[in-house]
Design a protein around this motif. Sequence first.
Motif, PDB file in Angstrom:
ATOM      1  N   TYR A 171    -110.918  20.008  -3.206  1.00  0.00           N
ATOM      2  CA  TYR A 171    -111.568  18.779  -3.651  1.00  0.00           C
ATOM      3  C   TYR A 171    -112.543  18.236  -2.610  1.00  0.00           C
ATOM      4  CZ  TYR A 171    -109.383  18.381  -8.140  1.00  0.00           C
ATOM      5  OH  TYR A 171    -109.052  18.603  -9.450  1.00  0.00           O
ATOM      6  N   SER A 172    -112.283  18.515  -1.350  1.00  0.00           N
ATOM      7  CA  SER A 172    -113.259  18.149  -0.319  1.00  0.00           C
ATOM      8  C   SER A 172    -114.551  18.928  -0.539  1.00  0.00           C
ATOM      9  CB  SER A 172    -112.690  18.454   1.067  1.00  0.00           C
ATOM     10  OG  SER A 172    -113.652  18.182   2.068  1.00  0.00           O
ATOM     11  N   LEU A 173    -114.423  20.216  -0.888  1.00  0.00           N
ATOM     12  CA  LEU A 173    -115.605  21.028  -1.171  1.00  0.00           C
ATOM     13  C   LEU A 173    -116.307  20.542  -2.430  1.00  0.00           C
ATOM     14  CD1 LEU A 173    -117.453  23.462  -0.776  1.00  0.00           C
ATOM     15  CD2 LEU A 173    -115.729  24.880  -1.934  1.00  0.00           C
ATOM     16  N   LEU A 174    -115.530  20.235  -3.484  1.00  0.00           N
ATOM     17  CA  LEU A 174    -116.136  19.754  -4.727  1.00  0.00           C
ATOM     18  C   LEU A 174    -116.918  18.464  -4.504  1.00  0.00           C
ATOM     19  CD1 LEU A 174    -113.194  20.453  -7.209  1.00  0.00           C
ATOM     20  CD2 LEU A 174    -115.451  21.534  -7.264  1.00  0.00           C
ATOM     21  N   TRP A 175    -116.375  17.544  -3.704  1.00  0.00           N
ATOM     22  CA  TRP A 175    -117.082  16.297  -3.441  1.00  0.00           C
ATOM     23  C   TRP A 175    -118.338  16.546  -2.603  1.00  0.00           C
ATOM     24  CZ3 TRP A 175    -118.385  12.028  -5.231  1.00  0.00           C
ATOM     25  CH2 TRP A 175    -118.954  11.031  -4.432  1.00  0.00           C
ATOM     26  N   ASN A 176    -118.251  17.442  -1.630  1.00  0.00           N
ATOM     27  CA  ASN A 176    -119.432  17.771  -0.835  1.00  0.00           C
ATOM     28  C   ASN A 176    -120.518  18.377  -1.720  1.00  0.00           C
ATOM     29  OD1 ASN A 176    -118.392  16.856   1.588  1.00  0.00           O
ATOM     30  ND2 ASN A 176    -117.490  18.828   2.124  1.00  0.00           N
ATOM     31  N   GLN A 177    -120.116  19.205  -2.690  1.00  0.00           N
ATOM     32  CA  GLN A 177    -121.092  19.758  -3.621  1.00  0.00           C
ATOM     33  C   GLN A 177    -121.740  18.656  -4.459  1.00  0.00           C
ATOM     34  OE1 GLN A 177    -118.826  22.661  -5.829  1.00  0.00           O
ATOM     35  NE2 GLN A 177    -119.184  24.285  -4.345  1.00  0.00           N
ATOM     36  N   GLN A 178    -120.929  17.661  -4.866  1.00  0.00           N
ATOM     37  CA  GLN A 178    -121.468  16.538  -5.636  1.00  0.00           C
ATOM     38  C   GLN A 178    -122.498  15.771  -4.809  1.00  0.00           C
ATOM     39  OE1 GLN A 178    -120.935  15.716  -8.691  1.00  0.00           O
ATOM     40  NE2 GLN A 178    -121.428  13.553  -8.934  1.00  0.00           N
ATOM     41  N   MET A 179    -122.197  15.536  -3.536  1.00  0.00           N
ATOM     42  CA  MET A 179    -123.133  14.826  -2.672  1.00  0.00           C
ATOM     43  C   MET A 179    -124.393  15.651  -2.431  1.00  0.00           C
ATOM     44  SD  MET A 179    -121.874  11.921  -2.258  1.00  0.00           S
ATOM     45  CE  MET A 179    -122.975  11.287  -0.994  1.00  0.00           C
ATOM     46  N   GLU A 180    -124.247  16.976  -2.389  1.00  0.00           N
ATOM     47  CA  GLU A 180    -125.413  17.833  -2.216  1.00  0.00           C
ATOM     48  C   GLU A 180    -126.334  17.732  -3.426  1.00  0.00           C
ATOM     49  OE1 GLU A 180    -128.190  20.362  -0.701  1.00  0.00           O
ATOM     50  OE2 GLU A 180    -126.539  19.335   0.315  1.00  0.00           O
ATOM     51  N   ARG A 181    -125.758  17.682  -4.629  1.00  0.00           N
ATOM     52  CA  ARG A 181    -126.573  17.491  -5.837  1.00  0.00           C
ATOM     53  C   ARG A 181    -127.338  16.166  -5.742  1.00  0.00           C
ATOM     54  NH1 ARG A 181    -121.513  19.055  -8.075  1.00  0.00           N
ATOM     55  NH2 ARG A 181    -121.536  21.158  -8.972  1.00  0.00           N
ATOM     56  N   ARG A 182    -126.654  15.149  -5.261  1.00  0.00           N
ATOM     57  CA  ARG A 182    -127.281  13.829  -5.145  1.00  0.00           C
ATOM     58  C   ARG A 182    -128.419  13.859  -4.129  1.00  0.00           C
ATOM     59  NH1 ARG A 182    -123.271   8.833  -4.704  1.00  0.00           N
ATOM     60  NH2 ARG A 182    -122.777   9.687  -6.756  1.00  0.00           N
ATOM     61  N   ARG A 183    -128.197  14.538  -2.999  1.00  0.00           N
ATOM     62  CA  ARG A 183    -129.247  14.631  -1.981  1.00  0.00           C
ATOM     63  C   ARG A 183    -130.457  15.395  -2.516  1.00  0.00           C
ATOM     64  NH1 ARG A 183    -124.757  15.052   1.549  1.00  0.00           N
ATOM     65  NH2 ARG A 183    -124.659  17.314   1.271  1.00  0.00           N
ATOM     66  N   GLN A 184    -130.185  16.436  -3.289  1.00  0.00           N
ATOM     67  CA  GLN A 184    -131.299  17.212  -3.850  1.00  0.00           C
ATOM     68  C   GLN A 184    -132.122  16.366  -4.813  1.00  0.00           C
ATOM     69  OE1 GLN A 184    -129.350  20.630  -5.516  1.00  0.00           O
ATOM     70  NE2 GLN A 184    -129.205  21.700  -3.552  1.00  0.00           N
ATOM     71  N   LEU A 185    -131.439  15.542  -5.619  1.00  0.00           N
ATOM     72  CA  LEU A 185    -132.169  14.654  -6.517  1.00  0.00           C
ATOM     73  C   LEU A 185    -133.047  13.686  -5.730  1.00  0.00           C
ATOM     74  CD1 LEU A 185    -129.589  13.702  -9.307  1.00  0.00           C
ATOM     75  CD2 LEU A 185    -131.756  14.918  -9.613  1.00  0.00           C
ATOM     76  N   ALA A 186    -132.469  13.094  -4.679  1.00  0.00           N
ATOM     77  CA  ALA A 186    -133.236  12.131  -3.883  1.00  0.00           C
ATOM     78  C   ALA A 186    -134.420  12.812  -3.212  1.00  0.00           C
ATOM     79  CB  ALA A 186    -132.331  11.478  -2.843  1.00  0.00           C
ATOM     80  N   GLN A 187    -134.221  14.045  -2.711  1.00  0.00           N
ATOM     81  CA  GLN A 187    -135.315  14.761  -2.070  1.00  0.00           C
ATOM     82  C   GLN A 187    -136.401  15.132  -3.076  1.00  0.00           C
ATOM     83  OE1 GLN A 187    -132.916  17.885  -0.282  1.00  0.00           O
ATOM     84  NE2 GLN A 187    -133.236  17.033   1.759  1.00  0.00           N
ATOM     85  N   LEU A 188    -135.958  15.495  -4.283  1.00  0.00           N
ATOM     86  CA  LEU A 188    -136.932  15.810  -5.332  1.00  0.00           C
ATOM     87  C   LEU A 188    -137.777  14.582  -5.645  1.00  0.00           C
ATOM     88  CD1 LEU A 188    -138.048  17.744  -7.479  1.00  0.00           C
ATOM     89  CD2 LEU A 188    -136.231  16.966  -9.005  1.00  0.00           C
ATOM     90  N   GLY A 189    -137.106  13.411  -5.756  1.00  0.00           N
ATOM     91  CA  GLY A 189    -137.835  12.182  -6.059  1.00  0.00           C
ATOM     92  C   GLY A 189    -138.783  11.780  -4.955  1.00  0.00           C
ATOM     93  N   SER A 190    -138.392  12.056  -3.696  1.00  0.00           N
ATOM     94  CA  SER A 190    -139.237  11.699  -2.560  1.00  0.00           C
ATOM     95  C   SER A 190    -140.266  12.775  -2.259  1.00  0.00           C
ATOM     96  CB  SER A 190    -138.369  11.470  -1.313  1.00  0.00           C
ATOM     97  OG  SER A 190    -137.437  10.447  -1.535  1.00  0.00           O
ATOM     98  N   ALA A 191    -140.085  13.957  -2.867  1.00  0.00           N
ATOM     99  CA  ALA A 191    -140.990  15.088  -2.634  1.00  0.00           C
ATOM    100  C   ALA A 191    -141.103  15.398  -1.151  1.00  0.00           C
ATOM    101  CB  ALA A 191    -142.373  14.812  -3.237  1.00  0.00           C
ATOM    102  N   THR A 192    -139.940  15.554  -0.499  1.00  0.00           N
ATOM    103  CA  THR A 192    -139.931  15.888   0.923  1.00  0.00           C
ATOM    104  C   THR A 192    -139.551  17.349   1.101  1.00  0.00           C
ATOM    105  OG1 THR A 192    -137.609  15.207   1.099  1.00  0.00           O
ATOM    106  CG2 THR A 192    -139.281  13.557   1.597  1.00  0.00           C
ATOM    107  N   GLY A 193    -139.947  17.918   2.248  1.00  0.00           N
ATOM    108  CA  GLY A 193    -139.564  19.279   2.581  1.00  0.00           C
ATOM    109  C   GLY A 193    -140.044  20.272   1.543  1.00  0.00           C
ATOM    110  N   VAL A 194    -139.149  21.212   1.193  1.00  0.00           N
ATOM    111  CA  VAL A 194    -139.520  22.257   0.233  1.00  0.00           C
ATOM    112  C   VAL A 194    -139.798  21.672  -1.139  1.00  0.00           C
ATOM    113  CG1 VAL A 194    -138.211  24.030   1.440  1.00  0.00           C
ATOM    114  CG2 VAL A 194    -137.104  22.702  -0.343  1.00  0.00           C
TER     115      VAL A 194
END
Length: 439
Positions: free
Chosen positions: A183-206
């Motif tokens: 469940y620690s891994l599952l939650w980290n994966q959930q946060m990674e999805r959230r970070r990817q969304l935020a990065q997509l919205g900010s158009a940063t990095g790749v």
Amino acid sequence: MASTEGLMPITRAFLASYYDKYPFTPLSEDVSRLSDQIHSMANDLHEDSPLTEGESSLVREAESPPPHKVDENLWKNREQIEEILFLSESSNWPPVLKSQSTAEDAELASLLGRLGEKFRNTLKVVETFQSRNSEFVFNTVMTYMPQDFRGTLIRQQRERSERNKQAEVDALINSGGSIRDRYSLLWNQQMERRRQLAQLGSATGVYKTLVKYLVGVPQVLLDFVRKINDDDGPMEEQRQRYGPPLYSLTKMVLNIRLFLSLLWRRFEARKLSKDQMTVLEEAVDVYTSEFQRFIKFIGDVFANSPFFITAEEAGALDARKSDEYKEVSVPAGKTHEVSLTVDAINSYIAWDFALVQGRVDMDIGFSMEFTDLSGQKTQILPYRRYDADQGNFCTVLAGHYKLIWDNAYSTFFKKVLRYKVDCIPPVVEPALSSDQVDE
């Protein structure tokens, strides 16, 4: 592709007005009562027996405030349900219980079978909710994406990403990872999805390259995915409204898991009494029924919640919200004060306040004190606890008046207060002329 012309991302003010239509019926009072009883029973188990390192960790978790996130609490409840199901399996019972050599042991074994069934049903409910909600959000986002090869590419990338994440989970399990590790891994994966969304919205990095490649993605959608989960963003309204009852349920299931974990290591010395078995069964009945009720409720709220609103809707809400009212968060253990200096007697101090909460059983202390010119303090309004109040006070002395909202008695929950305070000077009648006096 659905049109976003004239639309803007959903705002916290809009969510407040939307959630007003969905008040959550407060949890049964049995939740707090039984949670306290189970916790007390757990304390009794280890008062004469030292805790292991793992047990100490469980005690700290059960006694700490749950995280201030709805989705993280849902994952935490799933984790605890699976831990309890693991303890409830006959293969994991204490050796004495496995033999069922006494009528009491046989009764407990039967009880564990019933409790396990309730938890398995509840686990299915929350798993189905999370899966459907994830699909709903993704499919809604995709309606605003270009409906050509670019949308197909994003779907393929998501499917590949989800397969990779599942492979990570499978590898962890195959290597002997615990339920907690999973469940620690599952939650980290959930946060990674959230970070990817935020990065997509900010158009940063790749993601700059990705957004450039995906020409036609509406900017309003990028703005939405960038801001939606900010700590003080739109979803904070959801955390304030619906978080507290979920946090109470998290505490309850943590205490049930703690109790069973401590009991299993001390079973030969501290068997359950009939009264304790009754409390345990009642606690599981209340937890599973209330948790399933919450899941059904929040599922209905999410299913009807829009992503975007018109600028006109946002402007109207902001105007209504401002209307000389202020909104402030009063942390647990703190107060919020408003000071007024009144120069003329017979002025009126008027107030109107309410807690911006989904739970109707939350309140906050309120009182008023007066400080004269010499520094002497006098309580004007006695301390009382309210969920909302309107009133006024006619001043008889000039000096400093202080309105105090008190959340010092709350251990875990901050209160969001919306209030308006006015100081209205006395009405002075115009002097009469000599002609008017003669009349």
